[in-house]
Design an enzyme around this catalytic site. Structure first.
Site, PDB file in Angstrom:
ATOM      1  N   HIS A  68       2.815   8.283  -1.386  1.00  0.00           N
ATOM      2  CA  HIS A  68       1.509   7.596  -1.175  1.00  0.00           C
ATOM      3  C   HIS A  68       1.364   7.177   0.231  1.00  0.00           C
ATOM      4  O   HIS A  68       0.267   7.291   0.854  1.00  0.00           O
ATOM      5  CB  HIS A  68       1.418   6.444  -2.223  1.00  0.00           C
ATOM      6  N   GLU A  71       0.309  10.034   2.342  1.00  0.00           N
ATOM      7  CA  GLU A  71      -0.890  10.576   2.053  1.00  0.00           C
ATOM      8  C   GLU A  71      -1.694   9.669   3.137  1.00  0.00           C
ATOM      9  O   GLU A  71      -2.778  10.263   3.701  1.00  0.00           O
ATOM     10  CB  GLU A  71      -1.330  10.210   0.662  1.00  0.00           C
ATOM     11  N   HIS A  72      -1.506   8.522   3.351  1.00  0.00           N
ATOM     12  CA  HIS A  72      -2.261   7.458   4.209  1.00  0.00           C
ATOM     13  C   HIS A  72      -2.178   7.914   5.485  1.00  0.00           C
ATOM     14  O   HIS A  72      -2.720   8.051   6.389  1.00  0.00           O
ATOM     15  CB  HIS A  72      -1.907   6.160   4.083  1.00  0.00           C
ATOM     16  N   GLU A 144       1.128   1.896   7.850  1.00  0.00           N
ATOM     17  CA  GLU A 144       0.656   2.146   6.397  1.00  0.00           C
ATOM     18  C   GLU A 144       1.611   1.501   5.201  1.00  0.00           C
ATOM     19  O   GLU A 144       1.333   1.563   4.087  1.00  0.00           O
ATOM     20  CB  GLU A 144       0.453   3.593   6.499  1.00  0.00           C
ATOM     21  N   GLU A 166      -1.926  -2.662  -0.934  1.00  0.00           N
ATOM     22  CA  GLU A 166      -2.746  -1.978  -2.056  1.00  0.00           C
ATOM     23  C   GLU A 166      -2.062  -1.987  -3.185  1.00  0.00           C
ATOM     24  O   GLU A 166      -2.626  -2.184  -4.484  1.00  0.00           O
ATOM     25  CB  GLU A 166      -3.037  -0.373  -1.619  1.00  0.00           C
TER      26      GLU A 166
END
Ligand SMILES: [Zn+2]
Length: 286
Positions: A68, A71-72, A144, A166
């Site tokens: 994840h 991905e960012h 991130e 998040e």
């Protein structure tokens, strides 16, 4: 239009299968890259919503959320496009009809769509470059992923990071947290026992070196799948990916394998807890 023949090679891709699928009024092609083994699925029809997706098999081995965070992070600049906010820059053009990136439990997708042919090929170039040649400096990982933060000299030490925050939000939903534990209980030792998005309590275990290594291991074209949809010229699509990216690779990389884990032969009982608001009334609740 090219009359594609199974067994023939087009811009480095061998056509393995070709089929007319009446239900979706489309010609469907399955290619395989002759050197790297990368499959390319093309669904061609008259739809002007040209769609491209580069997908990688990203198999987590823990719940640090490395897939994840990557991905960012790849969307924070690449060799050819060293800009800080790739999505922001693309959105300024306003010619995409879909633009996203998603991390699943064993896969990461980079899809977009556009009705404008020039924009379609431009963004395809950007997407291929960010996934295959991202810059990934330590500062991006810290921003991130996670980093230490102090509001002032005598303020308490905090952990911060875009994905960390998040996932704190995601895990504040009891359902998300409960399902994470249910999957872990039903499929112990498997890929799916891990939280690919990142468990907030585990994310800070991830090092920058592990993060870079995860990219090196999983973002090789041999571990990816290409997808094309719509009315763009298929030969041009294959050529764009081959000439600008895949031709640079000497040989195949390895494919990531999903881990099956242990078989379950009898019922599993899991007891766990989740957080509620400090002043919540707990009577009659589970
Ligand atoms: Zn995210």
């Amino acid at each position: 239009m090219t009359d594609f023949t199974p067994g023939s090679t087009y811009h480095g891709f061998i056509l393995r299968r070709k089929e007319h699928v009446a239900d979706i009024n489309s010609e469907v092609y399955l290619f395989e890259h002759e050197v790297l083994g990368t499959p390319a699925l093309a669904i061609k029809n008259a739809d002007p919503n040209k769609t491209f997706c580069f997908t990688f098999q990203t198999v987590p081995e823990d719940s640090t959320g490395v897939a994840h965070i990557l991905e960012h992070s790849v969307l924070m600049g690449s060799k050819k496009y060293p800009i800080h906010d790739v999505f922001g820059e693309i959105n300024k053009g306003g010619l995409t009809t879909f633009l996203n990136a998603m991390t699943g439990s064993d896969t990461t997708w980079y899809p977009f769509a556009s009705r404008n042919t020039t924009e379609y090929f431009n963004i395809m170039d950007v997407y291929c470059d960010v996934v295959l040649n991202p810059l990934l400096p330590r500062s991006t990982f810290e921003q991130e992923g996670w980093h230490y933060h102090k509001e002032s000299e005598d303020a308490p030490l905090q952990l911060q990071g875009v994905v960390l925050n998040e996932m704190k939000g995601a895990f504040s939903d009891p359902i998300r947290s409960i399902f994470h534990h249910i999957f872990g209980g039903l499929m112990p030792g498997s890929t799916y026992a891990h939280e690919s998005g990142g468990d907030p309590s585990v994310i800070p275990d991830l090092s920058y070196e592990q993060f870079v290594e995860f990219h090196r291991k999983h973002y090789h074209p041999s571990n990816g799948i290409l997808f094309f949809y719509g009315d763009a010229d298929l030969e041009q699509e294959l050529a764009a990916v081959q000439d600008n990216f895949l031709a640079d690779y000497d040989g195949p990389g390895t494919k990531a394998e999903v881990v099956q884990g242990d078989d379950i032969s009898e019922p599993v009982f899991i007891e766990d807890s989740y957080a509620v608001q400090p002043d919540s009334d707990l009577s009659g609740k589970t």
